[in-house]
Design a protein around this motif. Structure first.
Motif, PDB file in Angstrom:
ATOM      1  N   PRO A  92       0.833  -1.211   0.000  1.00 48.33           N
ATOM      2  CA  PRO A  92       0.000   0.000   0.000  1.00 48.33           C
ATOM      3  C   PRO A  92       0.869   1.264   0.000  1.00 48.33           C
ATOM      4  O   PRO A  92       1.856   1.341   0.722  1.00 48.33           O
ATOM      5  CB  PRO A  92      -0.795  -0.123   1.306  1.00 48.33           C
ATOM      6  N   GLY A  93       0.530   2.211  -0.853  1.00 53.53           N
ATOM      7  CA  GLY A  93       1.275   3.463  -0.943  1.00 53.53           C
ATOM      8  C   GLY A  93       2.322   3.492  -2.047  1.00 53.53           C
ATOM      9  O   GLY A  93       2.903   4.537  -2.331  1.00 53.53           O
ATOM     10  N   THR A  94       2.574   2.362  -2.691  1.00 56.46           N
ATOM     11  CA  THR A  94       3.598   2.352  -3.748  1.00 56.46           C
ATOM     12  C   THR A  94       3.086   3.000  -5.044  1.00 56.46           C
ATOM     13  O   THR A  94       3.888   3.304  -5.928  1.00 56.46           O
ATOM     14  CB  THR A  94       4.104   0.918  -4.050  1.00 56.46           C
ATOM     15  N   GLY A  95       1.770   3.195  -5.147  1.00 58.12           N
ATOM     16  CA  GLY A  95       1.266   3.926  -6.312  1.00 58.12           C
ATOM     17  C   GLY A  95       0.460   3.093  -7.296  1.00 58.12           C
ATOM     18  O   GLY A  95       0.315   3.480  -8.458  1.00 58.12           O
ATOM     19  N   LYS A  96      -0.125   1.985  -6.820  1.00 60.27           N
ATOM     20  CA  LYS A  96      -0.880   1.100  -7.712  1.00 60.27           C
ATOM     21  C   LYS A  96      -2.077   1.804  -8.345  1.00 60.27           C
ATOM     22  O   LYS A  96      -2.268   1.760  -9.556  1.00 60.27           O
ATOM     23  CB  LYS A  96      -1.403  -0.129  -6.930  1.00 60.27           C
ATOM     24  N   THR A  97      -2.894   2.432  -7.488  1.00 56.09           N
ATOM     25  CA  THR A  97      -4.147   2.991  -7.999  1.00 56.09           C
ATOM     26  C   THR A  97      -3.882   4.158  -8.943  1.00 56.09           C
ATOM     27  O   THR A  97      -4.511   4.253 -10.000  1.00 56.09           O
ATOM     28  CB  THR A  97      -5.064   3.397  -6.825  1.00 56.09           C
ATOM     29  N   SER A  98      -2.916   5.018  -8.591  1.00 57.57           N
ATOM     30  CA  SER A  98      -2.657   6.145  -9.491  1.00 57.57           C
ATOM     31  C   SER A  98      -2.055   5.672 -10.814  1.00 57.57           C
ATOM     32  O   SER A  98      -2.425   6.173 -11.870  1.00 57.57           O
ATOM     33  CB  SER A  98      -1.815   7.233  -8.814  1.00 57.57           C
ATOM     34  N   LEU A  99      -1.165   4.688 -10.779  1.00 57.55           N
ATOM     35  CA  LEU A  99      -0.607   4.161 -12.035  1.00 57.55           C
ATOM     36  C   LEU A  99      -1.696   3.453 -12.858  1.00 57.55           C
ATOM     37  O   LEU A  99      -1.812   3.669 -14.063  1.00 57.55           O
ATOM     38  CB  LEU A  99       0.553   3.190 -11.766  1.00 57.55           C
ATOM     39  N   ASP A 115       6.552   8.683   4.072  1.00 59.89           N
ATOM     40  CA  ASP A 115       5.873   9.975   3.938  1.00 59.89           C
ATOM     41  C   ASP A 115       4.488   9.826   3.297  1.00 59.89           C
ATOM     42  O   ASP A 115       3.539  10.495   3.699  1.00 59.89           O
ATOM     43  CB  ASP A 115       6.725  10.950   3.111  1.00 59.89           C
ATOM     44  N   ARG A 116       4.370   8.943   2.307  1.00 61.89           N
ATOM     45  CA  ARG A 116       3.058   8.750   1.668  1.00 61.89           C
ATOM     46  C   ARG A 116       2.049   8.154   2.640  1.00 61.89           C
ATOM     47  O   ARG A 116       0.881   8.544   2.660  1.00 61.89           O
ATOM     48  CB  ARG A 116       3.196   7.823   0.450  1.00 61.89           C
ATOM     49  N   LEU A 117       2.492   7.177   3.428  1.00 63.44           N
ATOM     50  CA  LEU A 117       1.569   6.514   4.358  1.00 63.44           C
ATOM     51  C   LEU A 117       1.163   7.478   5.472  1.00 63.44           C
ATOM     52  O   LEU A 117       0.010   7.517   5.901  1.00 63.44           O
ATOM     53  CB  LEU A 117       2.210   5.247   4.934  1.00 63.44           C
ATOM     54  N   ALA A 146       1.070  10.715   5.171  1.00 69.06           N
ATOM     55  CA  ALA A 146       0.173  11.705   4.559  1.00 69.06           C
ATOM     56  C   ALA A 146      -1.248  11.164   4.429  1.00 69.06           C
ATOM     57  O   ALA A 146      -2.212  11.933   4.388  1.00 69.06           O
ATOM     58  CB  ALA A 146       0.707  12.111   3.184  1.00 69.06           C
ATOM     59  N   ARG A 147      -1.390   9.861   4.387  1.00 68.63           N
ATOM     60  CA  ARG A 147      -2.722   9.261   4.329  1.00 68.63           C
ATOM     61  C   ARG A 147      -3.392   9.234   5.696  1.00 68.63           C
ATOM     62  O   ARG A 147      -4.539   8.799   5.802  1.00 68.63           O
ATOM     63  CB  ARG A 147      -2.607   7.812   3.850  1.00 68.63           C
ATOM     64  N   GLY A 148      -2.629   9.589   6.725  1.00 67.49           N
ATOM     65  CA  GLY A 148      -3.180   9.600   8.069  1.00 67.49           C
ATOM     66  C   GLY A 148      -3.296   8.208   8.672  1.00 67.49           C
ATOM     67  O   GLY A 148      -4.076   7.987   9.605  1.00 67.49           O
ATOM     68  N   ASN A 202       9.008   5.989  -7.237  1.00 70.90           N
ATOM     69  CA  ASN A 202       9.339   6.996  -6.226  1.00 70.90           C
ATOM     70  C   ASN A 202       8.914   8.407  -6.611  1.00 70.90           C
ATOM     71  O   ASN A 202       8.650   9.225  -5.735  1.00 70.90           O
ATOM     72  CB  ASN A 202      10.850   6.998  -5.978  1.00 70.90           C
ATOM     73  N   THR A 203       8.895   8.686  -7.899  1.00 65.26           N
ATOM     74  CA  THR A 203       8.655  10.056  -8.346  1.00 65.26           C
ATOM     75  C   THR A 203       7.592  10.076  -9.446  1.00 65.26           C
ATOM     76  O   THR A 203       7.340   9.046 -10.093  1.00 65.26           O
ATOM     77  CB  THR A 203       9.949  10.646  -8.964  1.00 65.26           C
ATOM     78  N   PRO A 204       6.984  11.242  -9.672  1.00 70.26           N
ATOM     79  CA  PRO A 204       6.016  11.357 -10.772  1.00 70.26           C
ATOM     80  C   PRO A 204       6.650  10.992 -12.121  1.00 70.26           C
ATOM     81  O   PRO A 204       5.976  10.396 -12.978  1.00 70.26           O
ATOM     82  CB  PRO A 204       5.623  12.841 -10.750  1.00 70.26           C
TER      83      PRO A 204
HETATM   84  P1  ADP Z   1      -1.630   2.488  -3.686  1.00 69.26           P
HETATM   85  O1  ADP Z   1      -2.841   2.323  -4.544  1.00 69.26           O
HETATM   86  O2  ADP Z   1      -0.515   1.564  -4.052  1.00 69.26           O
HETATM   87  O3  ADP Z   1      -1.924   2.412  -2.221  1.00 69.26           O
HETATM   88  P2  ADP Z   1      -1.732   5.264  -4.581  1.00 69.26           P
HETATM   89  O4  ADP Z   1      -1.734   5.182  -6.060  1.00 69.26           O
HETATM   90  O5  ADP Z   1      -3.020   5.527  -3.909  1.00 69.26           O
HETATM   91  O6  ADP Z   1      -1.039   3.964  -3.946  1.00 69.26           O
HETATM   92  O7  ADP Z   1      -0.638   6.369  -4.203  1.00 69.26           O
HETATM   93  C1  ADP Z   1      -0.446   6.804  -2.866  1.00 69.26           C
HETATM   94  C2  ADP Z   1      -0.027   8.272  -2.894  1.00 69.26           C
HETATM   95  O8  ADP Z   1       1.270   8.392  -3.460  1.00 69.26           O
HETATM   96  C3  ADP Z   1      -0.936   9.149  -3.741  1.00 69.26           C
HETATM   97  O9  ADP Z   1      -1.010  10.422  -3.139  1.00 69.26           O
HETATM   98  C4  ADP Z   1      -0.213   9.232  -5.081  1.00 69.26           C
HETATM   99  O10 ADP Z   1      -0.496  10.416  -5.771  1.00 69.26           O
HETATM  100  C5  ADP Z   1       1.247   9.195  -4.642  1.00 69.26           C
HETATM  101  N1  ADP Z   1       2.109   8.516  -5.637  1.00 69.26           N
HETATM  102  C6  ADP Z   1       1.926   7.294  -6.131  1.00 69.26           C
HETATM  103  N2  ADP Z   1       2.910   6.959  -6.978  1.00 69.26           N
HETATM  104  C7  ADP Z   1       3.754   8.003  -7.008  1.00 69.26           C
HETATM  105  C8  ADP Z   1       4.976   8.261  -7.691  1.00 69.26           C
HETATM  106  N3  ADP Z   1       5.546   7.372  -8.523  1.00 69.26           N
HETATM  107  N4  ADP Z   1       5.582   9.457  -7.470  1.00 69.26           N
HETATM  108  C9  ADP Z   1       5.020  10.360  -6.651  1.00 69.26           C
HETATM  109  N5  ADP Z   1       3.879  10.178  -5.965  1.00 69.26           N
HETATM  110  C10 ADP Z   1       3.243   9.011  -6.143  1.00 69.26           C
END
Ligand code: ADP
Ligand code: MN
Length: 175
Positions: free
Chosen positions: A15-22, A107-109, A111-113, A150-152
């Motif tokens: 969780p937090g690695t960016g699955k949903t956004s990717l 930091d991402r986790l 930030a999710r509270g 790690n990054t956008p």
């Molecule tokens: P997951 O679905 O794996 O839990 P999310 O896609 O919800 O992760 O991403 C968690 C947070 O990290 C979101 O705020 C998202 O915008 C950010 N994020 C995800 N991937 C990246 C990335 N490669 N670089 C920067 N921020 C990212």
């Protein structure tokens, strides 16, 4: 079974690695359908209780697979879930495992509270590469893609790489 014209992908990772956004980005760029399995399971009543530590619904994995079994064989799905070991191998064409450095993930986790217990549980999951090992135990090595998130810029590069992989699949350049 005949080869699918459009592939199925799993995007997994801690969780937090960016699955949903990717997965969301990839769906809009490729036309494949994104399924966020945690949400999907809740919407379709495919859950089996509540995880008190992680504070999230527990998937009833058999029910999820049964529910998707009629559509997955035709391909065209991006499945988004932290784990990957419960899908029949023959329904999955590539397994993307996202990886994130500790400080970035923390930091991402945060930030999710998430509560500290949930943060440490997820940090351990990433440090011990639990999901990558799970993927390696469940699928052939040559369909697993470990990608850094790690990054956008890395996210954009990952989406681009997968769009091109999907195009190659459709053009029958793979397998
Ligand atoms: P997951 O679905 O794996 O839990 P999310 O896609 O919800 O992760 O991403 C968690 C947070 O990290 C979101 O705020 C998202 O915008 C950010 N994020 C995800 N991937 C990246 C990335 N490669 N670089 C920067 N921020 C990212
Ligand atoms: Mn998610």
């Amino acid at each position: 079974m005949a080869r699918r014209e459009i592939p199925n992908l799993i995007v997994c990772g801690t969780p937090g690695t960016g699955k949903t956004s990717l997965a969301h980005k990839l769906a809009s760029q490729s036309g494949l359908k994104h399924i966020d399995l945690s949400k999907y399971a809740v919407e379709h009543n495919l859950v089996d209780g509540w995880d008190e530590v992680l504070n999230c619904a527990v998937l009833d994995e058999d029910k999820v697979v049964d529910h998707l079994e009629s559509c997955l064989p035709d391909g065209g799905y991006i499945l988004d879930y932290h784990g990957c070991d419960f899908f029949p191998q023959e329904l999955i064409d590539t397994v993307v495992v996202l990886r994130t450095e500790n400080s970035v993930l923390y930091d991402r986790l945060k930030a999710r509270g998430y509560p500290e217990a949930k943060i440490s549980n997820n940090m351990e999951c990433e440090i011990f590469q639990t999901i990558l090992d799970e993927a390696r135990e469940s699928y052939e090595e040559d369909i697993i893609m470990e990608l850094s998130s790690n990054t956008p810029e890395e996210q954009d590069a990952n989406a681009e790489k997968l769009v091109s992989w999907i195009a190659d699949w459709k053009n029958d350049k793979l397998k």
